[in-house]
Design an enzyme around this catalytic site. Structure first.
Site, PDB file in Angstrom:
ATOM      1  CG  ASP A 165      25.372  35.862   2.721  1.00 20.35           C
ATOM      2  OD1 ASP A 165      25.608  35.244   2.596  1.00 20.35           O
ATOM      3  OD2 ASP A 165      25.334  36.840   1.539  1.00 20.35           O
ATOM      4  CG  ASP A 169      35.474  37.637   0.300  1.00 21.55           C
ATOM      5  OD1 ASP A 169      35.369  36.534   0.046  1.00 21.55           O
ATOM      6  OD2 ASP A 169      35.808  38.373   1.631  1.00 21.55           O
TER       7      ASP A 169
END
Length: 237
Positions: A131, A9
């Site tokens: 998500d 990330d």
């Protein structure tokens, strides 16, 4: 055999991890993304999951330079998510070296666009990023929660060729408390034709083994690797 995919990330070009998707609760690691990718490849890892957190907030990719470096220096099969809201952005991600693009917000906000991309680029290159918080899909870098249930959005795109879904339980992400296995069991039962990737909460190699026993297509591992809960060499089966 289940695919194991380490995650990187990115914020400002650095490796970070968030807690439950909260940008204010982030930890930056003293790890160079390119060197980490090369180390993983050297151990036998073949796939890499990269999320551009800057891009997710800015609605356009912001860390493509990192992607280009990794793609040029390794042969890793890279999937990329974050900031892909336009066809131009999507093409830039592919041009920079990603093999697959993860699209979430655009699928919720502009479903016809996502349908067009499935047709134009092929379902082998387009992944639905679902998500979720309490089953509802979140968008725009997890900052907004929609009124769309994860089952609803998957069902919407099945007739248009959707085959790949990465589902992240945001409440588990970065917590190292174990994945929400019940969520994935439910999704696999409802949509047996879809290849599901587990993301969020993996804390030990036992979690990975359980995901494999369940028959999941892939599992993404992030913080557990950075924190030493799982050793990279344990991922080579």
């Amino acid at each position: 055999m289940m695919r194991i995919i380490p995650a990187i990330d990115l914020i400002d070009g650095f490796c970070v991890r968030l807690v439950r998707g909260d940008y204010d609760q982030r930890k930056t690691y003293d790890t160079d993304p390119l060197e980490w990718a090369k180390e993983l490849e050297g151990l036998g890892i073949t796939h890499l999951h990269v999320v551009d957190l800057d891009g997710a907030k800015a609605n356009q990719p912001r860390n493509l330079g990192v992607l280009e470096k990794i793609a040029h220096a390794t042969s890793l099969d890279i999937e990329w998510g974050g900031g892909i809201k336009t066809e131009q952005s999507l093409r830039s991600v592919f041009s920079a070296g990603a093999r697959r693009a993860i699209c979430g917000s655009v699928a919720v906000d502009h479903h016809e666009t996502f349908i067009d991309w499935l047709s134009l680029f092929g379902p082998e290159h387009i992944i639905l990023g679902a998500d979720v918080r309490d089953g509802m899909v979140s968008t725009h870098g997890w900052l907004d929660t929609s009124d769309v249930h994860v089952n609803e959005i998957i069902r919407q795109f099945l007739p248009h060729g959707l085959t790949q879904v990465i589902c992240t339980d945001i409440s588990r992400d970065g917590m190292l408390l174990g994945p929400n296995f019940a969520l994935y069991e439910s999704l696999m039962k409802a949509f047996p034709e879809v290849l599901f990737t587990l993301s969020g909460g993996v804390s030990s190699i036992d979690d990975v083994r359980k995901a494999a026993d369940m028959g999941l297509h892939a599992t993404i591992i992030g913080k557990a690797l950075y924190e030493g809960r799982i050793k990279p060499e344990e991922l080579i089966w």
